[in-house]
Design a protein around this motif. Structure first.
Motif, mmCIF file in Angstrom:
data_model
loop_
_atom_site.group_PDB
_atom_site.id
_atom_site.type_symbol
_atom_site.label_atom_id
_atom_site.label_comp_id
_atom_site.label_asym_id
_atom_site.label_seq_id
_atom_site.Cartn_x
_atom_site.Cartn_y
_atom_site.Cartn_z
ATOM 1 N N LYS A 15 7.728 9.890 8.614
ATOM 2 C CA LYS A 15 7.457 10.797 9.726
ATOM 3 C C LYS A 15 7.436 12.236 9.212
ATOM 4 C CE LYS A 15 9.576 11.632 14.215
ATOM 5 N NZ LYS A 15 10.640 11.227 15.120
ATOM 6 N N ASP A 16 6.377 12.940 9.498
ATOM 7 C CA ASP A 16 6.316 14.345 9.090
ATOM 8 C C ASP A 16 5.420 15.101 10.066
ATOM 9 O OD1 ASP A 16 6.855 15.986 6.236
ATOM 10 O OD2 ASP A 16 5.271 16.796 7.542
ATOM 11 N N PRO A 17 5.845 16.299 10.499
ATOM 12 C CA PRO A 17 5.036 17.051 11.463
ATOM 13 C C PRO A 17 3.616 17.337 10.978
ATOM 14 C CG PRO A 17 7.055 18.257 10.904
ATOM 15 C CD PRO A 17 7.122 16.965 10.168
ATOM 16 N N LEU A 57 0.834 -1.199 0.000
ATOM 17 C CA LEU A 57 0.000 0.000 0.000
ATOM 18 C C LEU A 57 0.866 1.245 0.000
ATOM 19 C CD1 LEU A 57 -2.542 -1.121 2.766
ATOM 20 C CD2 LEU A 57 -2.908 -1.169 0.304
ATOM 21 N N GLU A 58 0.259 2.345 -0.465
ATOM 22 C CA GLU A 58 1.005 3.602 -0.453
ATOM 23 C C GLU A 58 1.143 4.097 0.987
ATOM 24 O OE1 GLU A 58 -0.356 6.583 -3.339
ATOM 25 O OE2 GLU A 58 0.122 8.044 -1.785
ATOM 26 N N LEU A 59 2.319 4.606 1.310
ATOM 27 C CA LEU A 59 2.531 5.158 2.655
ATOM 28 C C LEU A 59 2.146 6.639 2.667
ATOM 29 C CD1 LEU A 59 5.964 3.570 3.670
ATOM 30 C CD2 LEU A 59 3.672 2.777 4.266
ATOM 31 N N PRO A 60 1.639 7.175 3.750
ATOM 32 C CA PRO A 60 1.322 6.463 4.967
ATOM 33 C C PRO A 60 0.051 5.630 4.817
ATOM 34 C CG PRO A 60 0.619 8.736 5.180
ATOM 35 C CD PRO A 60 1.310 8.615 3.856
ATOM 36 N N VAL A 61 0.058 4.487 5.502
ATOM 37 C CA VAL A 61 -1.154 3.668 5.542
ATOM 38 C C VAL A 61 -2.009 4.207 6.693
ATOM 39 C CG1 VAL A 61 -2.039 1.346 5.988
ATOM 40 C CG2 VAL A 61 0.006 1.656 4.582
ATOM 41 N N LYS A 62 -3.265 4.521 6.366
ATOM 42 C CA LYS A 62 -4.130 5.157 7.375
ATOM 43 C C LYS A 62 -5.254 4.206 7.748
ATOM 44 C CE LYS A 62 -3.651 9.889 5.650
ATOM 45 N NZ LYS A 62 -4.471 10.977 5.077
ATOM 46 N N GLN A 68 -14.244 -3.636 30.394
ATOM 47 C CA GLN A 68 -14.457 -3.729 28.942
ATOM 48 C C GLN A 68 -14.950 -2.371 28.491
ATOM 49 O OE1 GLN A 68 -16.905 -6.910 27.289
ATOM 50 N NE2 GLN A 68 -17.469 -5.615 25.573
ATOM 51 N N PHE A 69 -14.282 -1.797 27.491
ATOM 52 C CA PHE A 69 -14.674 -0.470 27.011
ATOM 53 C C PHE A 69 -14.379 -0.400 25.516
ATOM 54 C CE2 PHE A 69 -10.306 1.162 26.695
ATOM 55 C CZ PHE A 69 -9.636 0.266 27.513
ATOM 56 N N THR A 70 -14.885 0.653 24.887
ATOM 57 C CA THR A 70 -14.715 0.772 23.435
ATOM 58 C C THR A 70 -13.793 1.936 23.105
ATOM 59 O OG1 THR A 70 -16.951 -0.025 23.155
ATOM 60 C CG2 THR A 70 -15.964 1.026 21.245
ATOM 61 N N GLN A 71 -12.882 1.683 22.199
ATOM 62 C CA GLN A 71 -12.034 2.768 21.701
ATOM 63 C C GLN A 71 -12.326 3.017 20.225
ATOM 64 O OE1 GLN A 71 -7.878 1.790 22.283
ATOM 65 N NE2 GLN A 71 -7.828 2.687 24.338
ATOM 66 N N MET A 72 -12.382 4.292 19.854
ATOM 67 C CA MET A 72 -12.411 4.663 18.431
ATOM 68 C C MET A 72 -11.026 5.224 18.149
ATOM 69 S SD MET A 72 -16.126 6.434 18.025
ATOM 70 C CE MET A 72 -15.944 7.668 19.301
ATOM 71 N N GLY A 73 -10.281 4.572 17.292
ATOM 72 C CA GLY A 73 -8.885 4.987 17.144
ATOM 73 C C GLY A 73 -8.442 5.071 15.700
ATOM 74 N N ILE A 74 -7.293 5.699 15.506
ATOM 75 C CA ILE A 74 -6.661 5.733 14.182
ATOM 76 C C ILE A 74 -5.165 5.472 14.337
ATOM 77 C CG2 ILE A 74 -8.313 7.359 13.183
ATOM 78 C CD1 ILE A 74 -6.120 9.527 13.390
ATOM 79 N N GLU A 75 -4.580 4.938 13.285
ATOM 80 C CA GLU A 75 -3.125 4.794 13.214
ATOM 81 C C GLU A 75 -2.709 5.225 11.815
ATOM 82 O OE1 GLU A 75 -1.873 4.024 16.085
ATOM 83 O OE2 GLU A 75 -3.637 3.088 16.998
ATOM 84 N N CYS A 76 -1.723 6.122 11.739
ATOM 85 C CA CYS A 76 -1.204 6.589 10.454
ATOM 86 C C CYS A 76 0.251 6.155 10.392
ATOM 87 C CB CYS A 76 -1.335 8.109 10.390
ATOM 88 S SG CYS A 76 -0.800 8.774 8.817
ATOM 89 N N ILE A 77 0.521 5.150 9.560
ATOM 90 C CA ILE A 77 1.843 4.516 9.598
ATOM 91 C C ILE A 77 2.578 4.818 8.291
ATOM 92 C CG2 ILE A 77 3.013 2.332 10.127
ATOM 93 C CD1 ILE A 77 -0.090 1.392 10.667
ATOM 94 N N GLY A 78 3.761 5.425 8.433
ATOM 95 C CA GLY A 78 4.513 5.764 7.217
ATOM 96 C C GLY A 78 5.602 6.751 7.560
#
Ligand code: HAM
Length: 422
Positions: free
Chosen positions: A135-137, A98-103, A123-133
């Motif tokens: 590094k840029d501010p 996949l193209e980076l960053p993978v979101k 037990q709880f629920t998380q809504m999360g994201i990860e942006c992998i690729g």
């Protein structure tokens, strides 16, 4: 024997489910807006996915639900989402395909054996994201923006964004040693947990709930960022300014998990209803995690929102304006049930929410039901209506009643709905 839910868990009853779905639907819209694809990883993983060598976080050392069904493999119910997503990123070689960053985004249940209290469950629920690729501010700022604008779109006012930089590996290691030297002579003044943290993870002393207000912690040296980390952090702040995201730099913000490097952030509630669990969401950058999990040397950044804490805040700020209502209720007699059923199904096929009486109850009881269900239209189907192939249609908003030909019913209801909202 009557059972109850296990301590720290709860049933999501229908009125909660409506709120849960509203919050998760909007979150999915935000994933879409910022180019994130949703992912689902297993509820349990090999324990090593979460537990790294020399891990010092409470979550890993004290709170994991670990079990071994065959006496051989050690498995753990996921206590957080990041590690499983990175395991999947590496296992599925997303870095090559996949193209980076993978979101990637997720809405999933997590499990931690913590002491339950308001806003803290097992037990709880998380809504999360990860942006992998790479590094840029700009990526750091955009990740914060997604969470911040989601919260703002909900209409929440009493929140603030806290940010900090934990620096790169080298500056963090230097700081760690500096803190150990500083705290050593004060060891007796620290709480039991912090005495244990002192050698392994002295940074956590800075945001310990018990010790953070003490004079010893107040006098602790501040982190000296390398010039590269300093520049990086300045850029992150610059992009937040460009997007008009207000924030406070909190140099005591260190976060509870071990994998963070450089940028860390939290969105905290200032509403007293949130009590001691005021962190609505938190996250940060992790430079080393992908490589530690067997992948290439790629950085990532993400956050997770605690759904239950968000709901508490939404309730306190009266964000939800939920009126349960249906479009139509079909009042019928026992002998007109088949005709009524045909109408109900046709309406549902045309996207009208519709209910009818099942039990052959009195007309009075059926009108009561339609009121309780807040039906916009009441459709009355008696013997005369069947004979003339019509329906009696009552509009509960305008109070008007009319006879409508059976095959013109859908169009007429469409028209009445449109007219009213024009
Ligand atoms: P965390 O700070 O451990 O970070 O958890 C994120 C959020 O989950 C917290 O801010 C809180 O709202 C919620 N939360 C945590 N524990 C509980 C609990 N016992 N009951 C209710 N809500 C809770 C992480 O989990 C990281 N994986 C976030 C992240 C993603 N960092 C980078 N990417």
């Amino acid at each position: 024997m009557a059972y109850k839910t296990v301590k720290g868990t709860y049933d999501m009853l229908p009125d909660r489910m409506i709120r849960f779905n509203m919050l998760s639907d909007l979150f999915r819209q935000f994933l879409n807006l910022y180019g994130y694809a949703e992912i689902k990883t297993p509820v349990f993983e090999y324990t090593g996915v979460f537990q790294k060598e020399n891990d010092t976080s409470d979550m890993v050392t004290k709170e994991m639900y670990t079990f071994s069904p065959n006496g051989k493999d050690s498995l753990t119910l996921r206590p957080e989402g990041t590690a499983g997503v990175i395991r999947s990123f590496v296992e599925n070689k997303m870095y090559g395909n996949l193209e980076l960053p993978v979101k990637l985004g997720y809405i999933e249940e997590m499990f931690r054996h913590e002491r339950p209290q308001k806003g803290r469950q097992r037990q709880f629920t998380q809504m999360g994201i990860e942006c992998i690729g790479d590094k840029d501010p700009l990526i750091d700022a955009e990740v914060i923006a997604l969470g911040y604008f989601y919260i703002k779109t909900l209409g929440l006012e009493s929140v603030k964004v806290l940010i900090n930089s934990l620096g790169d590996n080298e500056s963090r290691l230097n700081y760690k040693n500096e803190l150990i030297e500083y705290f050593k002579p004060h060891k007796d003044e620290l709480c039991f947990d912090c005495q244990n943290r002192l050698e392994k993870n002295p940074l956590r002393i800075l945001d310990c709930k018990i010790d953070s207000g003490s004079a010893v912690v107040a006098g602790a040296p501040k982190m000296k960022l390398s010039s590269e980390s300093e520049k990086y952090f300045e850029q992150v702040k610059h992009y937040l300014d460009v997007m008009n995201i207000p924030y406070e730099v909190d140099d005591r913000l260190v976060r509870g998990l071990d994998y963070y490097t450089d940028t860390v952030f939290e969105v905290v509630s200032t509403n007293e209803a949130s009590g001691s669990q005021a962190t609505i969401f938190g996250g940060g950058r992790y430079d080393n995690l992908v490589e530690e999990m067997g992948g290439p040397s790629i950085s990532g950044i993400g956050f997770a929102i605690g759904m239950e804490r968000l709901m508490i805040l939404c309730d306190a700020e009266e964000i939800f304006d939920i009126k349960n209502s249906i479009d139509a209720y079909v009042v019928n007699l026992n002998e007109t049930k088949d005709y009524a059923l045909g109408i109900a199904e046709e309406l549902r096929n045309n996207s009208f929410t519709c209910e009818m009486d099942y039990y052959g109850r009195s007309l009075k009881a059926q009108f009561k039901s339609s009121e309780r269900k807040n039906a916009r239209f009441i459709l009355i189907v008696g013997d005369d209506e069947i004979k003339d192939n019509v329906v009696t249609l009552k509009d509960t908003l305008t109070k008007a009643q009319e006879t409508v030909k059976r095959d013109e019913l859908v169009d007429r209801m469409d028209q009445l709905m449109e007219d009213y909202y024009e």
